[in-house]
Design a protein around this motif. Structure first.
Motif, short mmCIF file in Angstrom:
data_model
loop_
_atom_site.label_atom_id
_atom_site.label_comp_id
_atom_site.label_asym_id
_atom_site.label_seq_id
_atom_site.Cartn_x
_atom_site.Cartn_y
_atom_site.Cartn_z
N GLY A 4 0.46 -1.05 -0.08
CA GLY A 4 0.46 -0.07 0.00
C GLY A 4 0.64 1.65 0.21
O GLY A 4 -0.12 2.18 -0.13
N GLY A 45 -4.95 -0.03 -6.07
CA GLY A 45 -5.31 -0.87 -5.70
C GLY A 45 -5.45 -2.22 -5.92
O GLY A 45 -5.87 -3.42 -5.50
N VAL A 98 -1.10 -6.17 1.71
CA VAL A 98 -2.15 -6.25 0.97
C VAL A 98 -2.38 -7.11 -0.46
O VAL A 98 -2.09 -7.29 -0.50
N THR A 139 -7.30 -0.16 2.94
CA THR A 139 -6.53 0.81 1.55
C THR A 139 -7.52 0.87 1.06
O THR A 139 -7.91 0.58 0.34
N SER A 144 -2.33 2.75 1.64
CA SER A 144 -2.08 1.96 2.80
C SER A 144 -2.17 3.46 3.54
O SER A 144 -1.84 4.35 3.66
#
Length: 216
Positions: A4, A45, A98, A139, A144
């Motif tokens: 992240g 993401g 993540v 996230t 992050s």
């Protein structure tokens, strides 16, 4: 697996609509350095697979399932995106674990600037609310972040100047969608508890295996 921590603010250079899918071409000289077919790169993401790379750009095919569950379907030529390569085994974990598997989308509700940071309020889908806690990790578009306030239908995050300058969160406006990924550890704990398993209780399997070995 990602952390992240966004490495590069990239740009969509082309979007090709396919049958129940889209093909994106994205510019990112940093994340494409050494990248090859089959590698993963997180885009806002979302973990995508590299199809090909050339001249600091890469292409990725996005299936309909991903378009339905994320905000990638709203991207167009010229859109700015957050880019991150997978973490290297043995490297520093700067953010949190993540996966690049988006759990849902939220919407920016408001932005409140201050002298040294900016408070951003984001709508939270009801299905994800139980995984978001104050001072926990979340996230947002691949970034992050630490949750400042966690309510039933929204949460807030505080953005420092570096995050505002180096990610798309600096240019997103109220009404814009964002991808959300909650902490996967919380989901595993929930699943174990639902099955009646105490995550803190040692498994009896090793002892049983030892007994079998002694019997032999």
């Amino acid at each position: 697996m990602f952390t992240g921590i966004v490495e590069e603010l990239g740009e969509v250079t082309a979007v090709e609509q396919l049958a129940e899918a889209s093909r994106f071409r994205l510019r990112g000289p940093v994340v494409t350095e050494g990248a090859k077919h089959g590698d993963s790169i997180a885009v806002n993401g979302v973990c995508l697979t590299v199809v090909e790379t050339a001249d600091g750009e890469f292409t990725a095919d996005v299936m309909q399932e991903t378009l339905n569950r994320s905000s990638l379907g709203a991207l167009a030529e010229g859109s700015r995106v957050n880019l991150e390569r997978p973490m290297a085994l043995g490297g520093r974990l700067g953010g949190h674990l993540v996966q690049g598997h988006v759990d849902g989308t939220g919407e920016i509700l408001s932005r409140t600037p201050s002298e040294h940071w900016e408070l951003v309020k984001i709508a939270l889908p009801a299905a994800l609310a139980r995984y978001v806690v104050e001072k926990g990790s979340i996230t947002v578009d691949g970034v992050s972040l630490t949750v400042v306030e966690a309510a039933a239908d929204y949460f807030t995050i505080s953005l420092i100047p570096t995050t505002l300058a180096l990610t798309t969160l600096g240019i997103k406006q109220p009404g814009d969608p964002v991808n959300l990924e909650v902490d996967v550890l919380a989901k595993y704990v929930e699943r174990l508890l639902a099955a009646g398993v105490d995550p803190l209780k040692p498994s009896a399997a090793p002892a049983a295996d030892a007994a079998k070995e002694n019997h032999r």
